[in-house]
Scaffold this motif. Structure first.
Motif, mmCIF file in Angstrom:
data_model
loop_
_atom_site.group_PDB
_atom_site.id
_atom_site.type_symbol
_atom_site.label_atom_id
_atom_site.label_comp_id
_atom_site.label_asym_id
_atom_site.label_seq_id
_atom_site.Cartn_x
_atom_site.Cartn_y
_atom_site.Cartn_z
ATOM 1 N N PRO A 1 0.801 -1.228 0.000
ATOM 2 C CA PRO A 1 0.000 0.000 0.000
ATOM 3 C C PRO A 1 0.836 1.282 0.000
ATOM 4 O O PRO A 1 2.013 1.303 0.372
ATOM 5 N N TRP A 2 0.155 2.334 -0.460
ATOM 6 C CA TRP A 2 0.654 3.690 -0.277
ATOM 7 C C TRP A 2 0.149 4.181 1.087
ATOM 8 O O TRP A 2 -1.024 4.030 1.420
ATOM 9 N N LEU A 3 1.067 4.807 1.865
ATOM 10 C CA LEU A 3 0.704 5.335 3.176
ATOM 11 C C LEU A 3 0.805 6.860 3.170
ATOM 12 O O LEU A 3 1.500 7.465 2.356
ATOM 13 N N GLN A 4 0.101 7.468 4.104
ATOM 14 C CA GLN A 4 -0.042 8.935 4.145
ATOM 15 C C GLN A 4 1.109 9.572 4.912
ATOM 16 O O GLN A 4 1.303 9.313 6.096
ATOM 17 N N TYR A 5 1.861 10.437 4.215
ATOM 18 C CA TYR A 5 2.936 11.187 4.850
ATOM 19 C C TYR A 5 2.653 12.685 4.687
ATOM 20 O O TYR A 5 3.517 13.472 4.300
ATOM 21 N N PHE A 6 1.438 13.065 4.963
ATOM 22 C CA PHE A 6 1.011 14.472 4.867
ATOM 23 C C PHE A 6 -0.147 14.665 5.839
ATOM 24 O O PHE A 6 -0.792 13.705 6.282
ATOM 25 N N THR B 1 5.027 11.609 13.781
ATOM 26 C CA THR B 1 5.821 10.383 13.743
ATOM 27 C C THR B 1 5.005 9.171 14.147
ATOM 28 O O THR B 1 5.041 8.124 13.481
ATOM 29 N N ALA B 2 4.258 9.276 15.214
ATOM 30 C CA ALA B 2 3.502 8.130 15.715
ATOM 31 C C ALA B 2 2.438 7.689 14.711
ATOM 32 O O ALA B 2 2.166 6.480 14.551
ATOM 33 N N ASP B 3 1.819 8.651 14.018
ATOM 34 C CA ASP B 3 0.781 8.306 13.042
ATOM 35 C C ASP B 3 1.375 7.568 11.831
ATOM 36 O O ASP B 3 0.767 6.636 11.299
ATOM 37 N N ILE B 4 2.548 8.012 11.441
ATOM 38 C CA ILE B 4 3.196 7.372 10.302
ATOM 39 C C ILE B 4 3.666 5.975 10.681
ATOM 40 O O ILE B 4 3.487 5.001 9.929
ATOM 41 N N ASP B 5 4.247 5.862 11.861
ATOM 42 C CA ASP B 5 4.686 4.551 12.334
ATOM 43 C C ASP B 5 3.488 3.606 12.489
ATOM 44 O O ASP B 5 3.588 2.413 12.194
ATOM 45 N N GLY C 1 9.836 11.726 10.344
ATOM 46 C CA GLY C 1 10.238 10.480 11.006
ATOM 47 C C GLY C 1 9.223 9.386 10.721
ATOM 48 O O GLY C 1 8.519 9.395 9.708
ATOM 49 N N GLY C 2 9.160 8.437 11.622
ATOM 50 C CA GLY C 2 8.201 7.347 11.500
ATOM 51 C C GLY C 2 8.748 6.128 10.788
ATOM 52 O O GLY C 2 8.006 5.174 10.536
#
Length: 627
Positions: free
Chosen positions: A573-578, A591-595, A621-622
């Motif tokens: 999958p593509w994950l959200q980095y925005f 960071t926590a949301d991305i991780d 981060g993440g």
């Protein structure tokens, strides 16, 4: 009374004939009296002449006029096996016929004097007379030829080939030498031998023929860590493509001139030299892509590019996704595809030396993905008419290109010219050295579905478009593209909306999940929490999805994998980095949301992940630690 001859100029004139009647004999016609001897001799001579003429006429007349017409039947056999020969040609006088499946022929009326000729393909002809046998048994001697069977690579004879063809007999008479009879021109022979590919050879006449069998080039693909066979891997090279079976085995039609690439989804691409040996063992290394995305502008920006590369050295990031053709249709590097030049896609490349860029990425051991935006192509939509193809989706009431909410034009997914253009670009990128080609926007625009029937202002090359039409168009494009890209030695990926995992049908854009999963190596749903404005049906409402990134990603990937389990699709999958969109909640992703998204994807069985940051800064981060 005496008669004397008179002398004439030419000699003596015979005396005239004088008939006298003796006194002691009765007169002619008297009852009981004998006829005069001279008088009775004349009719006897006439009778005898008639008999002689009749005998001469019978002798000189054709025999066929004298012999009776009789029914004739016969059986034509093989002289070696006594088997009947069907289709043999029988000529009797002026009549010609063929034998039936039992080798039998019949003629209602024929002269025993007629000449007989019998011939059949692969046999020496027979000629004789029919008389005196109206019932015949004809044996034809089969002709033969010698077939020389050789190794197609070495030219050496193959010791024990198996040769077969309907209605023929084959006998091995030496290494690689087979005698075949009957020698019928046009007969197709099937050839086989241990260690060689089966072949078919057509006999074209003569006493000798040659057949070269190609050796079997076989291999087995196994997991390097477990030793287990890997099914469904594509083996390509030199125009060849084979797919491994359940036991990991593949077989090639011939030996390739160059190296082979082995493409097993979920594993690193492998390359092997097939120039030596006929058994090719291949080990592939399990591999999960963890990628960052560089846009058309980002890859050309030194600072942004170096930041991404630095993250690959100090985190678990091991791959990059690079725009080759971005959403506006501009190409990152100058392409040799003619249409790209004609429509202006080459006008503003952001990478001047694509070969050098790929080489530097490979030096770092990075997996490289070329992203191609397919039908969202503003450059092609606006300029295709001047290039002579005119493939834009048009406004319903004018001939201007239709545009979406970003004022960007799209091209018609029904047009084969558009398919060909994108396939050419994809093949070029694969040959350049990218490990994977990823197709984005390989769909209909959601705002332009249905045409006038739904109030849309878009007009396609076809007046009415059904769901089946959309699915067929997208499926046909991806099927053709996948074949070409794999032949060029690269994996194939396709981006889909995250909502596809939750909805049946084609979602209005031609994306039917199970169909897509069968066509590509990697299925890449965009499971951004911010994209689920309707929530997750029966699970999370909006805006809970934005606030629970782990659950959103985990459930979406899990559901997509469950729905495509029988296809063996690899989900990445593509994950959200925005941050969440300002017009929704505007919630910041830290960071926590991305991780949490990464952990949710892996827990659901995803084969890696890709981060989407349109700014390409990747400063939140993440990421995990470098392995």
């Amino acid at each position: 009374m005496g008669v004397t001859a008179r002398k004439t100029a030419t000699g003596l004139t015979p005396p005239p004939t004088v008939i006298t009647r003796r006194a002691d004999r009765p007169p002619r016609g008297d009852s009981g009296r004998r006829r005069d001897t001279a008088a009775t001799r004349q009719p006897s001579s006439l009778w005898l002449g008639a008999v002689i003429l009749a005998i001469l006429g019978a002798t000189l007349a054709p025999l066929e006029l004298l012999l009776p017409k009789v029914p004739v039947h016969g059986l034509v056999r093989d002289a070696q096996t006594a088997e009947p020969i069907s289709g043999a040609r029988v000529q009797l006088g002026q009549l010609t016929l063929t034998t039936d499946t039992d080798g039998v022929f019949e003629i209602e009326r024929a002269s025993l004097a007629d000449p007989l000729q019998v011939d059949a393909d692969g046999y020496a002809p027979l000629r004789s007379r029919l008389w005196p046998r109206p019932a015949l048994s004809v044996s034809l001697v089969p002709q033969r030829f010698t077939l020389y069977v050789r190794d197609g690579e070495t030219g050496e004879p193959i010791p024990a080939p198996q040769v077969g063809a309907a209605g023929t007999r084959a006998r091995i008479v030496g290494p690689g030498r087979v005698e075949i009879e009957p020698a019928r021109v046009g007969t197709t022979l099937t050839l086989a031998a241990d260690g060689f590919r089966e072949a078919a050879v057509q006999y074209r006449g003569g006493t000798e023929a040659v057949a070269d069998l190609q050796p079997r080039i076989r291999g087995v693909v196994v997991d390097s860590t477990t030793g287990q066979p890997v099914a469904g891997a594509s083996v390509t090279g030199d125009g060849l493509m084979a797919t491994t079976q359940r036991d990991g085995v593949f077989e090639l039609e011939r030996r390739p001139a160059g190296p082979l690439r082995v493409l097993a989804p979920g594993y690193r691409r492998a390359e092997l030299d097939a120039s030596q040996g006929r058994e090719l063992p291949v080990q592939v290394e399990p591999f999960q892509v963890r990628a960052l995305y560089l846009t058309y502008f980002g890859v050309g920006d030194r600072a942004l590019r170096e930041n991404v590369l630095s993250l690959t050295q100090k985190s678990d990031v091991n791959a990059v996704v690079i725009d080759v053709k971005g959403d506006r249709g501009k190409l990152t590097y100058r392409s040799a595809v003619p249409l790209a030049e004609a429509v202006g896609a080459n006008d503003a490349p952001t990478v001047t030396n694509a070969d050098a860029l790929l080489a530097s990425l490979k030096q770092r051991g990075l997996y490289t993905i070329a992203r191609i935006a397919v039908f969202k192509d503003d450059t092609l939509a606006r300029n295709s008419q001047r290039a002579g193809v005119d493939v834009a989706i048009k406004e319903r009431l004018s001939d201007r290109p239709w545009t979406d909410g970003e004022n960007l034009g799209w091209v018609d997914p029904l047009r084969p010219e558009v398919w060909a253009y994108n396939i050419d670009l994809a093949r070029e990128a694969a040959l350049l050295g990218f490990d994977e080609i990823q197709f984005d926007y390989a769909r209909f625009p959601i705002e332009a579905v249905g045409g006038a029937a739904t109030g849309s202002q878009a007009r396609y090359s076809r007046l009415w478009i059904t769901e089946a039409d959309r699915v067929e168009a997208i499926g046909t494009f991806l099927r053709r593209a996948s074949d070409e890209v794999r032949l060029a030695g690269a994996f194939v990926g396709a981006d889909v909306s995250g909502s596809v995992a939750w909805m049946d049908g084609d979602n209005g854009v031609g994306h039917e999940l199970t169909m897509l999963a069968q066509l590509v190596d990697y299925l890449c749903p965009t499971v951004y929490p911010s994209s689920f404005q309707r929530g997750l049906p029966g699970l999370l409402n909006f805006p809970q999805v934005v606030q629970q990134p782990y659950t959103t990603v985990f459930e979406s990937v899990r559901r997509a994998r469950a729905r495509t389990a029988e296809t063996g699709a690899i989900m990445r999958p593509w994950l959200q980095y925005f941050d969440d969109y300002a017009w929704q909640t505007g919630r910041a992703f830290r960071t926590a949301d991305i991780d949490a998204q990464r952990q949710g994807a892996l827990a659901a069985g995803a084969a890696g992940w890709m981060m989407w940051d349109p700014s390409n800064k990747y400063a939140r981060g993440g990421f995990g630690a470098r392995p």
